[in-house]
Design a protein around this motif. Structure first.
Motif, short mmCIF file in Angstrom:
data_model
loop_
_atom_site.label_atom_id
_atom_site.label_comp_id
_atom_site.label_asym_id
_atom_site.label_seq_id
_atom_site.Cartn_x
_atom_site.Cartn_y
_atom_site.Cartn_z
N ASP A 15 18.28 9.14 -9.89
CA ASP A 15 19.14 8.36 -9.04
C ASP A 15 18.15 7.50 -7.93
OD1 ASP A 15 21.68 11.33 -8.56
OD2 ASP A 15 21.50 9.05 -9.82
N SER A 16 19.15 7.04 -6.68
CA SER A 16 17.74 6.31 -5.65
C SER A 16 18.35 7.17 -4.43
CB SER A 16 18.45 4.81 -5.17
OG SER A 16 17.77 4.65 -7.01
N LEU A 17 17.13 7.18 -3.45
CA LEU A 17 17.75 7.75 -2.19
C LEU A 17 17.02 6.29 -1.03
CD1 LEU A 17 17.25 11.15 -1.12
CD2 LEU A 17 18.55 9.99 -1.18
N ARG A 18 16.75 5.65 0.15
CA ARG A 18 16.75 5.26 1.07
C ARG A 18 16.28 5.92 2.27
NH1 ARG A 18 18.28 0.04 3.79
NH2 ARG A 18 16.54 -1.63 4.40
N LEU A 19 14.70 6.16 2.58
CA LEU A 19 14.76 7.05 3.90
C LEU A 19 14.38 6.07 4.78
CD1 LEU A 19 11.88 9.23 2.44
CD2 LEU A 19 14.77 9.78 2.46
N SER A 20 15.21 6.30 5.91
CA SER A 20 14.30 5.36 7.20
C SER A 20 14.24 5.98 8.06
CB SER A 20 15.86 5.15 7.83
OG SER A 20 16.65 4.47 6.47
N CYS A 21 12.87 5.37 8.70
CA CYS A 21 12.27 6.21 9.99
C CYS A 21 11.74 5.20 10.92
CB CYS A 21 10.22 6.02 9.55
SG CYS A 21 9.40 6.96 10.67
N ALA A 22 12.93 6.10 12.12
CA ALA A 22 13.26 5.05 13.48
C ALA A 22 11.81 5.67 14.00
CB ALA A 22 14.60 5.65 13.83
N ALA A 23 11.92 4.47 14.92
CA ALA A 23 10.43 4.94 15.99
C ALA A 23 11.17 4.61 17.47
CB ALA A 23 9.14 3.89 15.36
N SER A 24 10.19 5.31 18.52
CA SER A 24 10.65 4.73 19.71
C SER A 24 9.52 4.49 20.20
CB SER A 24 11.25 5.54 20.49
OG SER A 24 10.08 6.95 20.78
N GLY A 25 8.59 3.53 20.99
CA GLY A 25 7.74 2.50 21.84
C GLY A 25 7.42 1.06 20.74
N SER A 26 6.68 0.88 22.43
CA SER A 26 6.92 -0.52 22.24
C SER A 26 5.11 -1.77 20.91
CB SER A 26 6.42 -1.65 23.46
OG SER A 26 5.39 -0.24 23.97
N ILE A 27 4.47 -0.14 20.74
CA ILE A 27 3.53 -1.00 19.67
C ILE A 27 3.96 -0.77 18.45
CG2 ILE A 27 1.95 0.68 21.64
CD1 ILE A 27 1.13 3.33 19.43
N PHE A 28 5.17 -0.33 17.55
CA PHE A 28 5.14 -0.04 16.81
C PHE A 28 5.05 -1.31 15.75
CE2 PHE A 28 7.46 2.37 12.92
CZ PHE A 28 8.18 0.69 11.83
N GLY A 29 5.51 -2.15 16.46
CA GLY A 29 5.47 -3.65 15.67
C GLY A 29 3.82 -3.63 15.37
N ARG A 30 2.62 -3.29 16.06
CA ARG A 30 1.43 -3.33 15.94
C ARG A 30 0.62 -2.08 14.96
NH1 ARG A 30 2.27 -4.28 21.41
NH2 ARG A 30 1.13 -2.48 21.60
N SER A 31 2.11 -1.25 14.17
CA SER A 31 1.29 -0.50 13.95
C SER A 31 0.98 -0.38 11.93
CB SER A 31 1.50 1.00 14.33
OG SER A 31 3.03 1.25 13.79
N THR A 32 0.36 0.50 11.73
CA THR A 32 0.61 1.13 10.07
C THR A 32 1.29 1.95 10.58
OG1 THR A 32 -2.24 -0.05 9.77
CG2 THR A 32 -1.16 1.70 8.75
N MET A 33 1.75 1.53 9.39
CA MET A 33 3.01 2.84 9.20
C MET A 33 2.89 3.69 7.56
SD MET A 33 7.13 3.20 9.35
CE MET A 33 7.24 3.69 7.50
N ALA A 34 3.38 4.81 7.44
CA ALA A 34 3.14 5.57 5.93
C ALA A 34 4.19 6.59 5.65
CB ALA A 34 1.68 5.89 6.64
N TRP A 35 3.96 6.93 4.97
CA TRP A 35 4.69 7.84 4.18
C TRP A 35 4.49 8.92 3.94
CZ3 TRP A 35 10.19 8.22 5.50
CH2 TRP A 35 10.50 7.56 6.55
#
Length: 125
Positions: A15-35
């Motif tokens: 099967d498949s799943l889609r995980l989401s990560c919601a961020a607050s804060g203005s720096i998210f757009g400049r950040s490295t994100m990981a799982w």
């Protein structure tokens, strides 16, 4: 930055799943994100990372070709699309973010300053 992971659940192998990560804060757009993920009795391990523009998207060998990381900076959100799930993918999945520049240390837990609370993924055979 505060992160909240969601989208986990109990599925069957394949099967498949889609995980989401919601961020607050203005720096998210400049950040490295990981799982990362952590199975019972095991250390937290790297799954996938993405730089702010989406150009760099390395994944762990164990999920290569099955998992895809993405992000939508306009929505301050990141995602992990997981296809062809296997029982060994079962774990608590955490999203993480770091405001530093992209580097080859993307797989290191210590580089990430912000962590979500985790979402459980269970895969039955």
């Amino acid at each position: 930055v505060q992160l909240q992971a969601s989208g986990g659940g109990a599925v069957q192998a394949g099967d498949s799943l889609r995980l989401s990560c919601a961020a607050s804060g203005s720096i998210f757009g400049r950040s490295t994100m990981a799982w990362f993920r952590q199975a019972p009795g095991k250390e937290r391990e790297f799954v996938a990372a993405i730089n702010w523009s989406g150009v760099h998207r390395p994944t762990a060998d164990s999920v290569k070709g099955r998992f895809t990381i993405s992000r939508d900076n306009a929505k301050n959100s990141g995602y992990l699309q997981m296809n062809s799930l296997k029982p060994e993918d079962a774990a608590v999945y955490y999203c993480a973010a770091d405001s530093g520049p992209w580097s080859l240390r993307y797989g290191s837990r210590s580089r990430y300053d912000y962590w979500g609370q985790g979402t459980q993924v269970t895969v039955s055979s």
